[in-house]
Design a protein around this motif. Structure first.
Motif, PDB file in Angstrom:
ATOM      1  N   THR A   1     -80.374  73.775 -42.037  1.00 61.22           N
ATOM      2  CA  THR A   1     -80.499  72.493 -41.343  1.00 61.22           C
ATOM      3  C   THR A   1     -81.754  71.751 -41.786  1.00 61.22           C
ATOM      4  OG1 THR A   1     -79.346  73.390 -39.408  1.00 61.22           O
ATOM      5  CG2 THR A   1     -80.676  71.401 -39.084  1.00 61.22           C
TER       6      THR A   1
ATOM      7  N   SER B   1     -81.253  70.347 -45.168  1.00 59.65           N
ATOM      8  CA  SER B   1     -80.318  69.226 -45.096  1.00 59.65           C
ATOM      9  C   SER B   1     -81.029  67.960 -44.633  1.00 59.65           C
ATOM     10  CB  SER B   1     -79.178  69.570 -44.133  1.00 59.65           C
ATOM     11  OG  SER B   1     -78.261  68.498 -44.035  1.00 59.65           O
TER      12      SER B   1
ATOM     13  N   LEU C   1     -72.364  74.951 -45.339  1.00 54.22           N
ATOM     14  CA  LEU C   1     -73.218  73.793 -45.070  1.00 54.22           C
ATOM     15  C   LEU C   1     -73.319  72.861 -46.266  1.00 54.22           C
ATOM     16  CD1 LEU C   1     -76.267  75.297 -43.104  1.00 54.22           C
ATOM     17  CD2 LEU C   1     -74.184  74.262 -42.194  1.00 54.22           C
TER      18      LEU C   1
ATOM     19  N   VAL D   1     -87.421  70.271 -38.961  1.00 53.59           N
ATOM     20  CA  VAL D   1     -86.548  70.441 -37.791  1.00 53.59           C
ATOM     21  C   VAL D   1     -87.217  69.910 -36.528  1.00 53.59           C
ATOM     22  CG1 VAL D   1     -85.218  72.363 -38.736  1.00 53.59           C
ATOM     23  CG2 VAL D   1     -87.331  72.846 -37.482  1.00 53.59           C
TER      24      VAL D   1
ATOM     25  N   SER E   1     -85.460  66.886 -34.612  1.00 50.17           N
ATOM     26  CA  SER E   1     -85.004  67.100 -33.235  1.00 50.17           C
ATOM     27  C   SER E   1     -85.441  65.986 -32.296  1.00 50.17           C
ATOM     28  CB  SER E   1     -85.530  68.435 -32.714  1.00 50.17           C
ATOM     29  OG  SER E   1     -86.942  68.396 -32.523  1.00 50.17           O
TER      30      SER E   1
ATOM     31  N   MET F   1     -74.035  75.808 -33.263  1.00 50.51           N
ATOM     32  CA  MET F   1     -74.841  75.033 -34.215  1.00 50.51           C
ATOM     33  C   MET F   1     -73.967  74.484 -35.340  1.00 50.51           C
ATOM     34  SD  MET F   1     -78.260  77.415 -34.527  1.00 50.51           S
ATOM     35  CE  MET F   1     -79.011  76.416 -35.826  1.00 50.51           C
ATOM     36  N   TYR F   2     -73.069  75.307 -35.870  1.00 55.88           N
ATOM     37  CA  TYR F   2     -72.210  74.840 -36.954  1.00 55.88           C
ATOM     38  C   TYR F   2     -71.245  73.761 -36.463  1.00 55.88           C
ATOM     39  CZ  TYR F   2     -68.722  74.625 -40.609  1.00 55.88           C
ATOM     40  OH  TYR F   2     -67.864  74.168 -41.573  1.00 55.88           O
TER      41      TYR F   2
ATOM     42  N   TYR G   1     -73.188  70.631 -36.383  1.00 54.47           N
ATOM     43  CA  TYR G   1     -73.443  70.226 -37.765  1.00 54.47           C
ATOM     44  C   TYR G   1     -72.190  69.586 -38.374  1.00 54.47           C
ATOM     45  CZ  TYR G   1     -75.044  70.605 -42.626  1.00 54.47           C
ATOM     46  OH  TYR G   1     -75.409  70.332 -43.922  1.00 54.47           O
TER      47      TYR G   1
ATOM     48  N   LEU H   1     -76.713  66.256 -36.373  1.00 52.63           N
ATOM     49  CA  LEU H   1     -77.792  67.007 -37.002  1.00 52.63           C
ATOM     50  C   LEU H   1     -79.043  67.098 -36.113  1.00 52.63           C
ATOM     51  CD1 LEU H   1     -77.967  68.552 -39.632  1.00 52.63           C
ATOM     52  CD2 LEU H   1     -78.994  66.549 -40.716  1.00 52.63           C
TER      53      LEU H   1
ATOM     54  N   VAL I   1     -78.621  70.073 -33.872  1.00 51.24           N
ATOM     55  CA  VAL I   1     -78.804  71.338 -34.603  1.00 51.24           C
ATOM     56  C   VAL I   1     -80.292  71.581 -34.842  1.00 51.24           C
ATOM     57  CG1 VAL I   1     -78.121  72.675 -36.626  1.00 51.24           C
ATOM     58  CG2 VAL I   1     -76.592  70.914 -35.734  1.00 51.24           C
ATOM     59  N   ALA I   2     -81.035  70.534 -35.146  1.00 50.26           N
ATOM     60  CA  ALA I   2     -82.476  70.671 -35.373  1.00 50.26           C
ATOM     61  C   ALA I   2     -83.181  71.133 -34.107  1.00 50.26           C
ATOM     62  CB  ALA I   2     -83.054  69.345 -35.849  1.00 50.26           C
TER      63      ALA I   2
ATOM     64  N   SER J   1     -82.542  74.707 -33.672  1.00 49.62           N
ATOM     65  CA  SER J   1     -83.260  75.443 -34.712  1.00 49.62           C
ATOM     66  C   SER J   1     -84.724  75.648 -34.341  1.00 49.62           C
ATOM     67  CB  SER J   1     -83.157  74.698 -36.043  1.00 49.62           C
ATOM     68  OG  SER J   1     -81.818  74.571 -36.466  1.00 49.62           O
TER      69      SER J   1
END
Length: 593
Positions: free
Chosen positions: A145, A148, A253, A351, A355, A553-554, A557, A562, A565-566, A569
């Motif tokens: 993540t 990404s 990913l 992240v 976030s 999380m996936y 994503y 995103l 997910v951050a 993370s």
């Protein structure tokens, strides 16, 4: 005349007992052996290893030759393999490219770090060792993540900055090279742990002799240190290659958006995306990966069959003498600083920033002004996230506790009851280390998808099948973690307990396991963080209601959320680092593979 001779003053000898019939003696000896603790323990361990490890692999192999795959149990056919190879010409090449690439890169970096930490005079060697192991505690989904956010196409924050100040367009992680790069960075700890243990055992006398004969530090490294560490290098390479064959996080990913498909993503789509489900093709692909792993393993065993050539530890004592790098030590020091900034600090900043933002884009003042805790607030109100967190904690603690006790019993059996039977149990328990995770998940799925337990209960689609997969996945590491402490445990303590009237189970529960408690707790923490970051097993075995944190999380994503997910993370990243500190400085445990 015959009789018993008695010395003067000695009490009369007891009369000899009446001899038992031959059949009675045989039955008594057999019953005593069957009811003995060593026999009973090895029977239980053998059954457990068979059910957890051998049966699923057998079911996968047989089912791959059945029409429709294992769930259908149709007539025997080779069509599943024809479909796999006919539709996978590009996938085979991509899988090999990814597996080889993510083996070579971490092997180079991990070996250099192991050499720096164990054989040189570079400053902060203890810090670099701690930081390298800390990379293992970063969930791969969280790291993916971060990269990404940083390098995800034209919208990547770092790519935006690079385009603003240079004529270069940046680097796109949504590519095969991006997959290899990110996967490689977080396989470095595995290579480091395997190789550093070997390099610490290299006798300094060999390096000292080479330096006396005029060899440069670089020449000593390549000709002496790497030469005698060859078995460890090959072992690390084999482990990385097998992980590459079965890894799913990074290919999903980064590879799927770039249409860089590998075998693991093909299995994922066959079982979770395509309709109707392609069970036959998925099972055949799993067997192909299993066969490839064993071919690599056999090649590795043949290459080290003369391992006595690499023995450097003898009874002669020697004084450690690190290689002096002179002015180069500060160049190496700067390189270590750069590497850990690139792998730990920069991704964590990414992240954290991601976030707090409503979307990912160029980090200018306009976007940063919209920073808030809104993503965290929305996640706190999400019931699926809380359910997944509860499932993850339950699985990680429950499976972790079971696998560490199980691993301790296997190690105890191998150390205390030496013999072919105990070695066979050890080999069976270690087998999952050489099997790609995706094959493990597929084999368990196909074993229990049609198997009903007494009472009509099925573990398919429940947390139980995920717990079984977690146990099998970590079992080889648990056995290795517990073997050293069991070897150090004196058998005199157990003998004293039995002489005092305690039974075997009481001795295990009151003497052996309490003494092994620190090692068990350290292994439990390692298993816990491994399970919290695990994705490949979970994404193939979960169903609605059994989601874990990585599958959620996936899902976020995949839906373009995103920043969510951050935010997750960040929590996993901080928790992993805290557990690393506890494991290293409180429990003083060492991680081994």
């Amino acid at each position: 005349m015959t009789g018993t001779v008695t010395e003067p003053g000695a009490p009369p000898a007891d009369p000899l007992p009446d001899p038992l019939p031959a059949g009675g003696t045989l039955w008594a000896a057999t019953r005593q052996k069957v009811l003995s603790f060593p026999f009973a323990l090895r029977v239980v361990l053998s059954l457990a290893v068979f059910v957890l490890v051998m049966l699923p692999f057998y079911r996968l192999i047989v089912g791959s030759f059945q029409e429709g795959g294992p769930p259908e149990q149709g007539p025997l056919t080779l069509q599943n393999y024809r479909d796999t190879f006919a539709k996978s010409s590009d996938i085979i090449g991509n899988t090999l490219e990814f597996a080889v690439g993510q083996t070579v890169v971490p092997l180079v970096i991990g070996v250099l770090l192991a050499w720096v930490v164990t054989r040189t005079d570079v400053p902060w060697r203890g810090v670099w060792e701690f930081a390298t192991i800390g990379l293992y505690f970063i969930p791969l989904l969280a790291a993916g993540t971060a990269w990404s956010i940083l390098l995800g196409g034209r919208n990547g924050m770092l790519n935006e900055i690079i385009r603003a100040i240079t004529p270069w367009d940046g680097f796109d992680v949504y590519s095969m090279s991006g997959m290899i790069l990110v996967q490689s960075l977080y396989l470095v700890p595995l290579v480091f742990l395997v190789v550093a243990a070997s390099m610490r055992n290299v006798s300094p006398d060999y390096e000292h002799a080479a330096r006396i004969n005029g060899a440069s530090p670089l020449s000593v490294f390549f000709r002496v240190t790497l030469g005698v560490s060859r078995p460890a290098l090959l072992s690390a390479a084999v482990l990385c290659f097998i992980i590459g064959l079965g890894s799913m996080e990074i290919p999903l990913l980064f590879g799927f958006p770039a249409k860089e498909h590998v075998f693991t993503t093909d299995i994922f789509h066959a079982l979770r995306v395509r309709m109707p489900r392609e069970h036959g093709r998925a099972s055949a692909t799993g067997v192909v990966l299993l066969a490839a792993s064993f071919i690599v393993l056999i090649a590795y065993l043949r290459s080290i069959r003369h391992s006595e050539r690499y023995v450097t530890v003898s009874g002669k004592g020697s004084q450690e003498s690190p290689t002096r790098l002179g002015r180069w030590r500060w160049v190496v020091f700067a390189a270590c600083c750069g590497f850990f900034f690139l792998t730990m600090v920069l991704p964590f900043i990414a992240v954290v920033v991601g976030s707090l933002l409503p979307y990912i884009g160029r980090p200018d003042t306009e976007l940063l002004a919209q920073s808030s805790l809104e993503n965290y607030r929305q996640l706190s109100d999400n019931p699926i996230l809380w359910r997944s967190l509860k499932n993850s904690l339950t699985l990680s603690l429950g499976a972790g506790l079971f696998v560490m006790v199980f691993g301790a019993l296997v190690a105890y059996s191998v150390v205390r009851f030496k013999g072919r039977w105990s070695r066979t149990i050890d080999y069976g328990a270690s087998l999952p280390l050489m099997v790609p995770a995706v094959v493990m998940a597929t084999s368990l799925l196909y074993t229990y998808i049609t198997l009903d337990l007494p009472g009509g209960f099925s573990i398919y689609g429940t947390l139980w099948i995920m717990a079984m997969a977690y146990v099998v996945y970590f079992l080889p590491v648990a056995v290795r973690q517990m073997t050293g402490p069991v070897v150090q445990l004196s058998a005199d303590l157990e003998h004293a307990s039995r002489i005092s009237g305690a039974g075997n189970l009481a001795t295990m529960g009151r003497i052996v396991l309490p003494i092994l408690r620190p090692a068990l707790l350290g292994g439990l923490i390692l298993a816990f963080i491994t399970y919290m970051r695990e994705f490949t097993l979970s994404v193939l075995l979960f169903r609605s209601g059994t989601e874990v944190i990585t599958t959620v999380m996936y899902s976020f994503y995949n839906n373009g959320r995103l920043p969510f997910v951050a935010a997750i993370s960040v929590g996993l990243w901080v928790a992993g680092m805290l557990l690393m500190v506890v494991l290293r400085f409180v429990l003083k445990a060492r991680i081994t593979f």
